[in-house]
Design a protein around this motif. Structure first.
Motif, PDB file in Angstrom:
ATOM      1  N   GLY A   1       0.781  -1.354   0.107  1.00  0.00           N
ATOM      2  CA  GLY A   1       0.135  -0.084   0.049  1.00  0.00           C
ATOM      3  C   GLY A   1       0.681   1.056   0.033  1.00  0.00           C
TER       4      GLY A   1
ATOM      5  N   TYR B   1      -1.830   7.108   0.778  1.00  0.00           N
ATOM      6  CA  TYR B   1      -1.781   8.345   1.500  1.00  0.00           C
ATOM      7  C   TYR B   1      -0.771   8.267   2.643  1.00  0.00           C
TER       8      TYR B   1
ATOM      9  N   ALA C   1      -1.429  -1.796   2.932  1.00  0.00           N
ATOM     10  CA  ALA C   1      -2.555  -2.061   1.869  1.00  0.00           C
ATOM     11  C   ALA C   1      -3.933  -2.494   2.703  1.00  0.00           C
TER      12      ALA C   1
ATOM     13  N   LYS D   1     -10.383   1.217   3.434  1.00  0.00           N
ATOM     14  CA  LYS D   1     -10.625   1.846   4.711  1.00  0.00           C
ATOM     15  C   LYS D   1     -11.812   2.914   4.822  1.00  0.00           C
TER      16      LYS D   1
ATOM     17  N   SER E   1      -0.959  -1.341  10.135  1.00  0.00           N
ATOM     18  CA  SER E   1      -1.756  -0.276  10.381  1.00  0.00           C
ATOM     19  C   SER E   1      -3.066  -0.671  10.878  1.00  0.00           C
ATOM     20  N   SER E   2      -3.062  -0.476  12.246  1.00  0.00           N
ATOM     21  CA  SER E   2      -4.382  -0.824  12.733  1.00  0.00           C
ATOM     22  C   SER E   2      -5.102   0.702  12.858  1.00  0.00           C
TER      23      SER E   2
ATOM     24  N   PRO F   1      -5.259  10.694  10.565  1.00  0.00           N
ATOM     25  CA  PRO F   1      -4.299  11.383   9.837  1.00  0.00           C
ATOM     26  C   PRO F   1      -4.399  12.624   8.882  1.00  0.00           C
TER      27      PRO F   1
HETATM   28  P1  NAD Z   1      -5.019   4.683   1.247  1.00  0.00           P
HETATM   29  O1  NAD Z   1      -6.204   4.018   0.450  1.00  0.00           O
HETATM   30  O2  NAD Z   1      -4.584   5.983   0.663  1.00  0.00           O
HETATM   31  O3  NAD Z   1      -3.751   3.497   0.838  1.00  0.00           O
HETATM   32  C1  NAD Z   1      -3.934   2.096   0.943  1.00  0.00           C
HETATM   33  C2  NAD Z   1      -3.317   1.635  -0.185  1.00  0.00           C
HETATM   34  O4  NAD Z   1      -3.429   0.115  -0.433  1.00  0.00           O
HETATM   35  C3  NAD Z   1      -3.931   2.133  -1.700  1.00  0.00           C
HETATM   36  O5  NAD Z   1      -2.758   2.588  -2.323  1.00  0.00           O
HETATM   37  C4  NAD Z   1      -4.485   1.011  -2.221  1.00  0.00           C
HETATM   38  O6  NAD Z   1      -4.503   0.944  -3.663  1.00  0.00           O
HETATM   39  C5  NAD Z   1      -3.789  -0.320  -1.659  1.00  0.00           C
HETATM   40  N1  NAD Z   1      -4.681  -1.478  -1.581  1.00  0.00           N
HETATM   41  C6  NAD Z   1      -5.645  -1.731  -1.079  1.00  0.00           C
HETATM   42  N2  NAD Z   1      -6.056  -3.201  -1.039  1.00  0.00           N
HETATM   43  C7  NAD Z   1      -4.955  -3.667  -1.778  1.00  0.00           C
HETATM   44  C8  NAD Z   1      -4.748  -5.182  -2.133  1.00  0.00           C
HETATM   45  N3  NAD Z   1      -5.651  -6.101  -1.822  1.00  0.00           N
HETATM   46  N4  NAD Z   1      -3.354  -5.266  -2.731  1.00  0.00           N
HETATM   47  C9  NAD Z   1      -2.509  -4.449  -3.176  1.00  0.00           C
HETATM   48  N5  NAD Z   1      -2.734  -2.973  -2.528  1.00  0.00           N
HETATM   49  C10 NAD Z   1      -4.019  -2.716  -2.149  1.00  0.00           C
HETATM   50  O7  NAD Z   1      -5.267   4.325   2.772  1.00  0.00           O
HETATM   51  P2  NAD Z   1      -4.310   5.242   3.951  1.00  0.00           P
HETATM   52  O8  NAD Z   1      -5.055   6.393   4.360  1.00  0.00           O
HETATM   53  O9  NAD Z   1      -2.861   5.367   3.399  1.00  0.00           O
HETATM   54  O10 NAD Z   1      -4.240   3.976   4.948  1.00  0.00           O
HETATM   55  C11 NAD Z   1      -3.187   3.070   4.984  1.00  0.00           C
HETATM   56  C12 NAD Z   1      -3.546   2.039   5.928  1.00  0.00           C
HETATM   57  O11 NAD Z   1      -3.872   2.735   6.956  1.00  0.00           O
HETATM   58  C13 NAD Z   1      -4.844   1.118   5.679  1.00  0.00           C
HETATM   59  O12 NAD Z   1      -4.883   0.024   6.098  1.00  0.00           O
HETATM   60  C14 NAD Z   1      -6.019   2.039   6.588  1.00  0.00           C
HETATM   61  O13 NAD Z   1      -7.056   1.192   6.890  1.00  0.00           O
HETATM   62  C15 NAD Z   1      -5.265   2.443   7.719  1.00  0.00           C
HETATM   63  N6  NAD Z   1      -5.654   3.611   8.547  1.00  0.00           N
HETATM   64  C16 NAD Z   1      -6.049   4.752   7.956  1.00  0.00           C
HETATM   65  C17 NAD Z   1      -6.638   5.625   8.481  1.00  0.00           C
HETATM   66  C18 NAD Z   1      -6.962   7.104   7.784  1.00  0.00           C
HETATM   67  O14 NAD Z   1      -7.575   7.867   8.394  1.00  0.00           O
HETATM   68  N7  NAD Z   1      -6.365   7.304   6.655  1.00  0.00           N
HETATM   69  C19 NAD Z   1      -7.000   5.854   9.780  1.00  0.00           C
HETATM   70  C20 NAD Z   1      -6.433   4.623  10.478  1.00  0.00           C
HETATM   71  C21 NAD Z   1      -5.972   3.421   9.810  1.00  0.00           C
END
Ligand code: NAD
Ligand code: UFG
Length: 337
Positions: A7, A11, A81, A84, A122-123, A179
């Motif tokens: 992933g 972001y 990855a 979310k 990433s929880s 975030p």
């Molecule tokens: P994001 O969606 O920007 O990034 C996640 C990435 O994972 C994306 O680029 C997506 O294309 C990729 N992805 C998803 N499923 C996939 C798969 N099966 N195989 C390959 N790639 C895959 O999200 P983010 O905000 O960067 O969040 C990253 C992690 O942090 C996630 O696990 C999310 O649940 C967790 N998280 C995010 C937040 C938030 O508010 N942004 C808060 C708590 C936890």
């Protein structure tokens, strides 16, 4: 030292890749671009002046993922990855469970096969559900109230079981709060595909003129001004937290969980006011009904991460607003041309 970042085009992943490269790690990125764009990877190289390997692969594709491990000498994995979006997870729960839980199972099976037992996951603060008290500590009661949060809790439990079965694993479970913000270069940031679900990207789109006003979900919460209170954390601080967690997992075995937040709660109105002050952009808003599943307040007790990881968020709300706006202003259409 080579770190696999799943992933990594997303972001939080893209910001963490920059910190890893700047700190001298080699990285291998895997992403299926479901919620991200190849341009984000180009910008990582532009900012760091460093190149890295990339595989466009889905975690659910065991053969493709195994190729990544067979072609690289990976020392540890940072696993971002996942899907979310809370509301979407309520509509298509099986898809969320499959992508997040099965994806992690496949990743761990391959890691085990290649004897790589160092993992950062990433929880989310979402695992606390409706906190009984704030600030929430890592041993506060858990009880996510949507499928997305349950995928996170289930994965935490799977990883705990994995460690119990084999004490050679070293696992860090990082519970992120909210975030926001973007890299100070203004070149990478959050780029939602559709109408943003989350507050800061929505504010950004109002500021840039794509949306008329922010709809504030509820004004009668039990908070200082009636609007929801959250622990907003600058994404670069969050990314740096991963480097601290990485040092820990590389140096020890065990499993541990950490809240990554600032420890300070701000309301929706606080965030809008701060954004207006620091950016000089007017953000019109109106009040609407509460959003189903929202809670009044949630912010972190970060003592454990401060003491055990030696990590503390350094950036304040103004930095978060300034950098969010800089990213949006420089990239009105995100990573799209
Ligand atoms: P994001 O969606 O920007 O990034 C996640 C990435 O994972 C994306 O680029 C997506 O294309 C990729 N992805 C998803 N499923 C996939 C798969 N099966 N195989 C390959 N790639 C895959 O999200 P983010 O905000 O960067 O969040 C990253 C992690 O942090 C996630 O696990 C999310 O649940 C967790 N998280 C995010 C937040 C938030 O508010 N942004 C808060 C708590 C936890
Ligand atoms: N809000 C509005 N209007 C909007 C969007 C949000 O008033 O258009 C309010 C919400 O009601 C809440 C606050 O702004 O009070 C923050 O909402 P977000 O949607 O930005 O964030 P959440 O706290 O609801 O959830 C986010 C992620 C989850 C993650 C959680 C971690 O979406 O995945 O942070 O704390 F688990």
């Amino acid at each position: 030292m080579s770190i696999l970042v799943t992933g990594g085009a997303g972001y939080i992943g893209s910001h963490t890749c920059i910190e890893l490269l700047n700190a001298g790690y080699e990285i291998v990125v895997v992403d299926n671009f479901f919620n991200s764009k190849p341009e984000a990877l180009k910008r990582i190289t532009e900012i760091t002046k460093k190149s890295f390997s990339f595989y466009q692969a889905d975690l659910l594709d065991k053969t493709a993922l195994e190729k990544v491990f067979s072609e690289n000498n990976i020392d540890a994995v940072i696993h971002f990855a996942g899907l979310k979006a809370v509301n979407e997870s309520i509509k298509i729960p099986l898809h969320y469970y499959h992508n997040n839980v099965t994806g992690t199972l496949i990743l761990c099976e391959i890691m085990k096969k290649y004897n790589i037992k160092k993992l950062i996951f990433s929880s989310s603060a979402n695992v606390y559900g409706r906190p009984k008290y704030v600030p929430v500590t890592e041993d506060s009661s858990l009880g996510p109230i949507n499928p997305y949060g349950r995928t996170k809790l289930i994965i935490e439990e799977i990883l705990n079981d994995l460690y119990i079965s084999d004490h050679n694993w070293s696992i860090s479970l990082l519970r992120y709060f909210n975030p926001i913000g973007a890299h100070e270069s203004g070149k990478i940031g959050e780029d939602p595909n559709d109408i943003p679900n989350n507050l800061m990207p929505y504010i950004n789109q109002v500021a840039i003129g794509k949306r008329e006003k922010v709809n504030i979900f509820g004004k009668d919460y039990n908070t200082h001004d009636g609007t929801g209170v959250r622990d907003y954390i600058h994404v670069v601080d969050l990314a740096k937290g991963h480097l601290k967690a990485l040092e820990m997992v590389l140096g020890t075995t065990g499993i541990d969980v950490f809240n990554l937040g600032t420890g300070v709660g701000y309301s929706v109105l606080d965030l809008i006011k701060s954004y207006e002050n620091i950016t000089s952009q007017k953000i019109p808003y109106g009040f609407t009904q509460r959003r189903a599943g929202d809670i009044d307040k949630c912010y972190a007790d970060t003592t454990k991460a401060n003491e055990k990881l030696g990590w503390k968020a350094a950036k304040n709300l103004e930095d978060m607003c300034y950098d969010s706006w800089k990213w949006q202003k420089n990239n009105p259409n995100g990573y799209r041309e």
